[in-house]
Design an enzyme around this catalytic site. Structure first.
Site, PDB file in Angstrom:
ATOM      1  N   TRP A 153      79.360  81.690  14.421  1.00 29.84           N
ATOM      2  CA  TRP A 153      78.123  82.038  13.702  1.00 29.84           C
ATOM      3  C   TRP A 153      77.605  83.346  14.306  1.00 29.84           C
ATOM      4  CZ3 TRP A 153      72.771  80.192  15.429  1.00 29.84           C
ATOM      5  CH2 TRP A 153      71.797  80.508  14.471  1.00 29.84           C
ATOM      6  N   ASP A 234      76.871  73.160  19.997  1.00 27.36           N
ATOM      7  CA  ASP A 234      75.935  73.488  18.925  1.00 27.36           C
ATOM      8  C   ASP A 234      76.281  72.554  17.762  1.00 27.36           C
ATOM      9  OD1 ASP A 234      74.363  74.478  16.943  1.00 27.36           O
ATOM     10  OD2 ASP A 234      75.082  76.552  17.063  1.00 27.36           O
ATOM     11  N   LYS A 270      70.033  71.466   7.981  1.00 32.63           N
ATOM     12  CA  LYS A 270      70.993  71.144   6.923  1.00 32.63           C
ATOM     13  C   LYS A 270      71.024  69.657   6.593  1.00 32.63           C
ATOM     14  CE  LYS A 270      72.459  74.232   9.153  1.00 32.63           C
ATOM     15  NZ  LYS A 270      71.838  75.368   9.888  1.00 32.63           N
TER      16      LYS A 270
HETATM   17  N1  PLA Z   1      74.174  76.989  14.639  1.00 31.13           N
HETATM   18  C1  PLA Z   1      75.053  77.229  13.655  1.00 31.13           C
HETATM   19  C2  PLA Z   1      76.505  77.099  13.942  1.00 31.13           C
HETATM   20  C3  PLA Z   1      74.597  77.602  12.379  1.00 31.13           C
HETATM   21  O1  PLA Z   1      75.474  77.839  11.420  1.00 31.13           O
HETATM   22  C4  PLA Z   1      73.212  77.721  12.138  1.00 31.13           C
HETATM   23  C5  PLA Z   1      72.680  78.130  10.792  1.00 31.13           C
HETATM   24  C6  PLA Z   1      72.352  77.428  13.206  1.00 31.13           C
HETATM   25  C7  PLA Z   1      72.864  77.068  14.439  1.00 31.13           C
HETATM   26  C8  PLA Z   1      70.867  77.517  13.109  1.00 31.13           C
HETATM   27  O2  PLA Z   1      70.268  76.841  12.143  1.00 31.13           O
HETATM   28  P1  PLA Z   1      68.718  76.482  12.202  1.00 31.13           P
HETATM   29  O3  PLA Z   1      68.092  77.358  13.236  1.00 31.13           O
HETATM   30  O4  PLA Z   1      68.213  76.772  10.855  1.00 31.13           O
HETATM   31  O5  PLA Z   1      68.683  75.041  12.587  1.00 31.13           O
HETATM   32  N2  PLA Z   1      73.497  78.941   9.999  1.00 31.13           N
HETATM   33  C9  PLA Z   1      73.144  79.322   8.622  1.00 31.13           C
HETATM   34  C10 PLA Z   1      71.811  80.038   8.517  1.00 31.13           C
HETATM   35  C11 PLA Z   1      73.051  78.089   7.747  1.00 31.13           C
HETATM   36  C12 PLA Z   1      71.585  81.191   9.436  1.00 31.13           C
HETATM   37  O6  PLA Z   1      72.440  82.073   9.584  1.00 31.13           O
HETATM   38  O7  PLA Z   1      70.499  81.206  10.032  1.00 31.13           O
HETATM   39  C13 PLA Z   1      74.277  80.185   8.090  1.00 31.13           C
HETATM   40  O8  PLA Z   1      74.252  80.557   6.904  1.00 31.13           O
HETATM   41  O9  PLA Z   1      75.218  80.475   8.852  1.00 31.13           O
END
Ligand code: PLA
Length: 423
Positions: A153, A234, A270
């Site tokens: 991510w 995570d 989510k």
């Molecule tokens: N960790 C991972 C691996 C994630 O993909 C995301 C969210 C988070 C943590 C954090 O989410 P939260 O803070 O909202 O609980 N990833 C998303 C959104 C869904 C983003 O980038 O913020 C994504 O599209 O990858």
């Protein structure tokens, strides 16, 4: 009026001896680069085309492409209505919410919970949990680094960068097989200095949709033990990999069985659809209750100057749902429903592309799990999808399957075929 504006002008342009011009405080500030994920949503919103499709950010949509509020959440909100006072939560957040959340990660009957060996605080969703951990790591293990999978991510890099923790990477994904590069992963685990910190995705790896098998997790855990590494999980998608939150916690349970003192970030964005409520949890397993009390007090001290204490509304919703067996059952059913719809869309997208006679293999669409499909498309192909077809996704070729619907899957398949058929 005229006098006042003349005065203001003078103040703005005057440079006093020994001082800098008042108008120049931020003159060196350049625009920040667009966020690779949230920037996609901005571009999507700005596009007037009626055909536009957003498969960028991982946000669940129903089959009509609409955002979803779960029935269990609606019911919890009904129960909250009018009963909520607006007092501050403690610095560590809602104890009820944290207690229920720990059960999801560590198990309903976890001895670690009974023995009060887990230091845990409510966090600003998964991002906030990761960030508090990164700051904690810097404060109490100042010379350590963090090993991050390739790819991951994108925000993981920002989080540990801003916490001033140096980053290393480890192999994870194999582009040719579009699966796990297990051999290289294990080599990297073995070759890292003893006692290194590793960031692991507990399930439904983002962006690849590729998780280790149970056997592979066991081997990873074993090797971590040999090397004395620290595992930070995570877990942003518990329930989205298999449809069952309990099954999706398997990686963590394997590490716990081996006696690891892990860290864990949990998010309800989510799996409860509480994206904007920002509700999550950071936990660290400690040697004993005394250590857990000390660690929790330090986590709270990190939170205090940053945001003081976390928001109350989302935490209450989670506590109500998980504290009521009937609502919890409803939640589990709804999580499964979301996971199943995504699995259905994987089959449909693959079939639609194959029907068009694509010369490429699209097997990985149905093999990968969780919210995303790591399609293998190049940044240039993604750019074409956006420019020619108004389809928005991250430039690493990640498709948020949660945004695919019966209504747009055929259009998406045609567009993907169009930009990849000559490859
Ligand atoms: N960790 C991972 C691996 C994630 O993909 C995301 C969210 C988070 C943590 C954090 O989410 P939260 O803070 O909202 O609980 N990833 C998303 C959104 C869904 C983003 O980038 O913020 C994504 O599209 O990858």
């Amino acid at each position: 009026m005229a006098i006042r504006s003349a005065l203001t002008k003078r103040i703005i342009t005057t440079t006093l001896p020994g001082s800098r011009s008042i108008s120049s405080w931020w003159k060196n500030v350049e625009p920040a680069p667009k966020d690779p994920i949230l920037g996609v949503t901005e571009a999507f919103l700005a596009d007037p085309s009626p055909d536009k499709v957003n498969v960028g950010v991982g946000a669940y949509r129903d089959d009509n492409g609409q955002p979803v509020v779960l029935d269990c959440v609606r019911e919890a909100e009904r129960r909250v209505a009018g009963n909520l006072n607006m007092e501050y939560l403690p610095m560590g957040g809602s104890n009820n919410m944290v207690e229920e959340t720990l059960k999801l990660a560590y198990g309903e009957d976890s001895d670690l919970i009974k023995d009060k060996r887990i230091a845990a605080i409510q966090a600003l969703s998964g991002t906030g949990a990761c960030r508090i951990f990164a700051d904690f790591q810097k404060r109490f293990s100042p010379d350590s680094q963090i090993y991050i999978p390739v790819p991951t991510w994108s925000n993981h890099h920002n989080i540990w960068r801003d916490a001033n923790v140096p980053q290393r990477t480890f192999h994870y994904y194999h582009p040719e097989s579009k699966g796990l590069d297990f051999a290289s992963l294990m080599d990297d685990v073995k070759n890292a200095p003893n006692g290194s910190f590793f960031l692991l995705h507990a399930c439904a790896h983002n962006p690849t949709g590729v998780d280790p098998t149970v056997e592979q997790w066991k081997e990873i855990s074993y090797q971590f033990k040999v090397k004395g590494h620290f595992a930070f999980f995570d877990m942003a998608y518990q329930g989205f990999a298999s449809g069952d939150p309990e099954r999706d916690a398997k990686s963590i349970r394997i590490f716990l069985e081996d006696g690891h003192l892990i860290g864990c970030s949990q998010s309800y964005a989510k799996n409860m659809g509480l994206y904007g409520q920002r509700v999550g949890c950071l936990s660290l397993v400690c040697e004993d209750e005394k250590q857990a009390v000390a660690v929790k007090s330090q986590l709270q001290q990190l939170a205090r100057p940053m945001y003081s204490n976390p928001p109350v509304h989302g935490a209450l919703i989670v506590s109500i749902i998980l504290g009521d067996p009937e609502l919890k059952q409803l939640w589990l059913k709804e999580v499964k429903g979301m996971a199943d719809r995504i699995i259905g869309m994987r089959t449909s997208l693959r079939e639609n592309i194959e029907k068009l006679g694509s010369p490429l293999s699209w097997e990985h669409i149905t093999k990968q799990i969780g919210m995303f499909c790591y399609s293998g498309m190049t940044p240039e192909q993604v750019d074409r999808l956006t420019k020619e077809f108004h389809i928005y996704m991250t430039r690493n070729g990640r498709i948020s399957m949660a945004g695919v619907t019966s209504g747009n899957v055929e259009y998406l398949a045609k567009a993907i075929h169009e930009v990849t058929k000559a490859a």
